[in-house]
Each structure stands twice: as structure tokens, then as C-alpha cells.
Design an enzyme around this catalytic site. Sequence first.
Site, PDB file in Angstrom:
ATOM      1  N   SER A   3       0.845  -1.211   0.000  1.00  0.00           N
ATOM      2  CA  SER A   3       0.000   0.000   0.000  1.00  0.00           C
ATOM      3  C   SER A   3       0.876   1.255   0.000  1.00  0.00           C
ATOM      4  O   SER A   3       0.503   2.278  -0.584  1.00  0.00           O
ATOM      5  CB  SER A   3      -0.972   0.001   1.189  1.00  0.00           C
ATOM      6  OG  SER A   3      -0.287   0.151   2.404  1.00  0.00           O
ATOM      7  N   ASN A   4       2.036   1.198   0.621  1.00  0.00           N
ATOM      8  CA  ASN A   4       2.948   2.360   0.588  1.00  0.00           C
ATOM      9  C   ASN A   4       3.533   2.548  -0.816  1.00  0.00           C
ATOM     10  O   ASN A   4       3.723   3.680  -1.256  1.00  0.00           O
ATOM     11  CB  ASN A   4       4.071   2.193   1.621  1.00  0.00           C
ATOM     12  CG  ASN A   4       3.599   2.563   3.017  1.00  0.00           C
ATOM     13  OD1 ASN A   4       3.319   3.722   3.298  1.00  0.00           O
ATOM     14  ND2 ASN A   4       3.476   1.574   3.898  1.00  0.00           N
ATOM     15  N   ASN A  27      13.423   4.325   5.068  1.00  0.00           N
ATOM     16  CA  ASN A  27      12.559   3.255   5.581  1.00  0.00           C
ATOM     17  C   ASN A  27      11.397   3.874   6.350  1.00  0.00           C
ATOM     18  O   ASN A  27      11.515   4.965   6.894  1.00  0.00           O
ATOM     19  CB  ASN A  27      13.375   2.354   6.531  1.00  0.00           C
ATOM     20  CG  ASN A  27      12.556   1.203   7.101  1.00  0.00           C
ATOM     21  OD1 ASN A  27      11.783   0.563   6.393  1.00  0.00           O
ATOM     22  ND2 ASN A  27      12.713   0.932   8.394  1.00  0.00           N
ATOM     23  N   HIS A  85       8.822   2.890   9.526  1.00  0.00           N
ATOM     24  CA  HIS A  85       8.642   1.896  10.590  1.00  0.00           C
ATOM     25  C   HIS A  85       7.374   2.231  11.376  1.00  0.00           C
ATOM     26  O   HIS A  85       7.144   3.396  11.710  1.00  0.00           O
ATOM     27  CB  HIS A  85       9.855   1.884  11.532  1.00  0.00           C
ATOM     28  CG  HIS A  85       9.700   0.875  12.623  1.00  0.00           C
ATOM     29  ND1 HIS A  85       9.884  -0.482  12.397  1.00  0.00           N
ATOM     30  CD2 HIS A  85       9.324   1.002  13.912  1.00  0.00           C
ATOM     31  CE1 HIS A  85       9.636  -1.125  13.517  1.00  0.00           C
ATOM     32  NE2 HIS A  85       9.297  -0.256  14.455  1.00  0.00           N
ATOM     33  N   ASP A  99      16.623  -0.024  12.149  1.00  0.00           N
ATOM     34  CA  ASP A  99      15.752   1.092  12.560  1.00  0.00           C
ATOM     35  C   ASP A  99      16.500   2.119  13.419  1.00  0.00           C
ATOM     36  O   ASP A  99      15.916   2.734  14.321  1.00  0.00           O
ATOM     37  CB  ASP A  99      14.515   0.579  13.343  1.00  0.00           C
ATOM     38  CG  ASP A  99      13.702  -0.431  12.554  1.00  0.00           C
ATOM     39  OD1 ASP A  99      13.579  -0.258  11.332  1.00  0.00           O
ATOM     40  OD2 ASP A  99      13.187  -1.390  13.165  1.00  0.00           O
ATOM     41  N   GLU A 105       1.465   6.685   7.719  1.00  0.00           N
ATOM     42  CA  GLU A 105       2.550   6.254   6.813  1.00  0.00           C
ATOM     43  C   GLU A 105       2.278   6.736   5.396  1.00  0.00           C
ATOM     44  O   GLU A 105       3.195   7.179   4.694  1.00  0.00           O
ATOM     45  CB  GLU A 105       2.644   4.724   6.776  1.00  0.00           C
ATOM     46  CG  GLU A 105       3.125   4.105   8.056  1.00  0.00           C
ATOM     47  CD  GLU A 105       3.333   2.602   7.906  1.00  0.00           C
ATOM     48  OE1 GLU A 105       3.662   2.127   6.819  1.00  0.00           O
ATOM     49  OE2 GLU A 105       3.161   1.896   8.911  1.00  0.00           O
TER      50      GLU A 105
HETATM   51  C1  GAR Z   1       3.841  -0.953   6.963  1.00  0.00           C
HETATM   52  O1  GAR Z   1       3.028  -0.776   8.083  1.00  0.00           O
HETATM   53  C2  GAR Z   1       5.289  -0.698   7.320  1.00  0.00           C
HETATM   54  O2  GAR Z   1       5.479   0.316   8.264  1.00  0.00           O
HETATM   55  C3  GAR Z   1       5.703  -2.017   7.887  1.00  0.00           C
HETATM   56  O3  GAR Z   1       5.081  -2.964   7.064  1.00  0.00           O
HETATM   57  C4  GAR Z   1       3.868  -2.425   6.554  1.00  0.00           C
HETATM   58  C5  GAR Z   1       3.847  -2.604   5.043  1.00  0.00           C
HETATM   59  O4  GAR Z   1       2.631  -2.233   4.469  1.00  0.00           O
HETATM   60  N1  GAR Z   1       7.126  -2.131   7.904  1.00  0.00           N
HETATM   61  C6  GAR Z   1       7.813  -2.725   8.881  1.00  0.00           C
HETATM   62  O5  GAR Z   1       7.285  -3.256   9.816  1.00  0.00           O
HETATM   63  C7  GAR Z   1       9.319  -2.699   8.699  1.00  0.00           C
HETATM   64  N2  GAR Z   1       9.977  -2.870   9.963  1.00  0.00           N
HETATM   65  P1  GAR Z   1       2.458  -2.122   2.891  1.00  0.00           P
HETATM   66  O6  GAR Z   1       3.051  -3.402   2.280  1.00  0.00           O
HETATM   67  O7  GAR Z   1       0.984  -2.057   2.674  1.00  0.00           O
HETATM   68  O8  GAR Z   1       3.161  -0.904   2.419  1.00  0.00           O
END
Ligand code: GAR
Length: 210
Positions: free
Chosen positions: A15-16, A109, A111, A152, A181
Site C-alpha cells: 500500500s505504501n 525506511n 517503521h 531502525d 505512513e
Molecule cells: C507498513 O506498516 C510498514 O510500516 C511495515 O510494514 C507495513 C507494510 O505495508 N514495515 C515494517 O514493519 C518494517 N519494519 P504495505 O506493504 O501495505 O506498504
Amino acid sequence: MQVKKIALLVSGRGSNLQMIIDNIEKRKINGRIDIVISSKKDAYALERAKKYNIDGIYIGKKNFPDINERNDKIIEILSEKQIDLIVLAGYMSILSEKIVQLYRNRIINIHPSLIPSFCGRGYYGEKVHKAVLDYGVNLTGAPVHFVDEGTDTGPIIIPKPVEVDFNDTIETLAKKVLEVEHQLLPLAVQLFCEDKLKVEGRKVRILGTV
Ligand code: GAR
């Protein structure tokens, strides 16, 4: 200003990644995604990339069991594509020191907790939200940061706290954090692509107005 070449590293639903694609399409980000690298073969993020004709590749434990070969393959692709910025958007693997050193202050990144709490090895995805709820803190967050040799631990670019409500569950908290995010990650990428991020020791100065 030259358009920045971006590599997105993902492991899941992406989604990001979608938010960055949308902001590039809206011309808010002066960049172009040249490659999406996934550590999971069946990551939905790869489907999203395909939909937008963005090259996507799986580089994971199955096709590159040796960690050094895996990281070298990533470096080979990044240098072949002359990547300016690497964005870890839900990437659940650790990058080698070699990559971090080659791309110093050029890896971002996101987090899902207020660093330095609930972060580091073992804290990823829903595990972070569970740890936040189990501890009972009333603030969490979604900081974007540069990546250094630790997990991190790099300089924070944009922090934003998110309140934890008494009745929050892993799902409701994950949703609230993800909404933040989706604002912060594209904003950090936008600022990077405009050369507005300057790392000074452990701090990041944002040049000009946001
Ligand atoms: C997000 O919440 C991101 O912050 C987390 O994984 C998710 C990915 O969502 N990342 C971590 O935990 C890294 N340490 P997405 O695949 O929908 O973008």
C-alpha cells in the site's frame, strides 16, 4: 532538476508503494520508480508494479539462499539501473552493510512505531502493534528515517505520533498508523527528490518549506 530514479523494496501488500506511485502520477514527486524488488515471491506489491508497467523482481531466500549472493544481486540491479534512492516500503529483510555503505543517506525506511521504541530486529508488521498494545503505551507513530548499519537506528526524517486508544486492537492501530505512513512516506520521498533533505549527524534538516 533531474528526475530521481527510485527502487522500491517490498515484501507484502504494497500500500505504501501505491501511495508513491499515486504521488508520482500526480507529479508531486520528481521521481520515477525503475524497479520494485520483493523479498516475497507472491507479494501483492509485485502485482501493483505490473499494473503500472514497472519492472518487478523477486529476490528472496528461495531463489538466492545465500545471503551474500542475495544482496549482491540487489546491488547489481541497483547499479545497473543507476538508482538514486532506495525506499523500503514494508521490506521485511535486512540489507547488507555493503548496500548501506554504497547508498549512504539514500535509503529511506518507514517503521510503524515511535523509534527508538518497539523497533529493531524482530519488530515488523503486526508484531510491532502487538508489542505497543501489550506494553500499554498511549503513543505510537510512523517515522520515516534514513537507513544506517543498524536496524531502525538511522536519522529520523519525519516523525509523527499516533495516539493509542484504550480500545484499540492490532487491526485498528495498524489502520491508524498506516494512514499516517501514507502521508509521511510520499512526503519524505518528495523532499528527497527535491534535494531538500540534509543529514547533519543524527538529525535531518529539511531545507526550504514543506
Ligand atoms: C507498513 O506498516 C510498514 O510500516 C511495515 O510494514 C507495513 C507494510 O505495508 N514495515 C515494517 O514493519 C518494517 N519494519 P504495505 O506493504 O501495505 O506498504
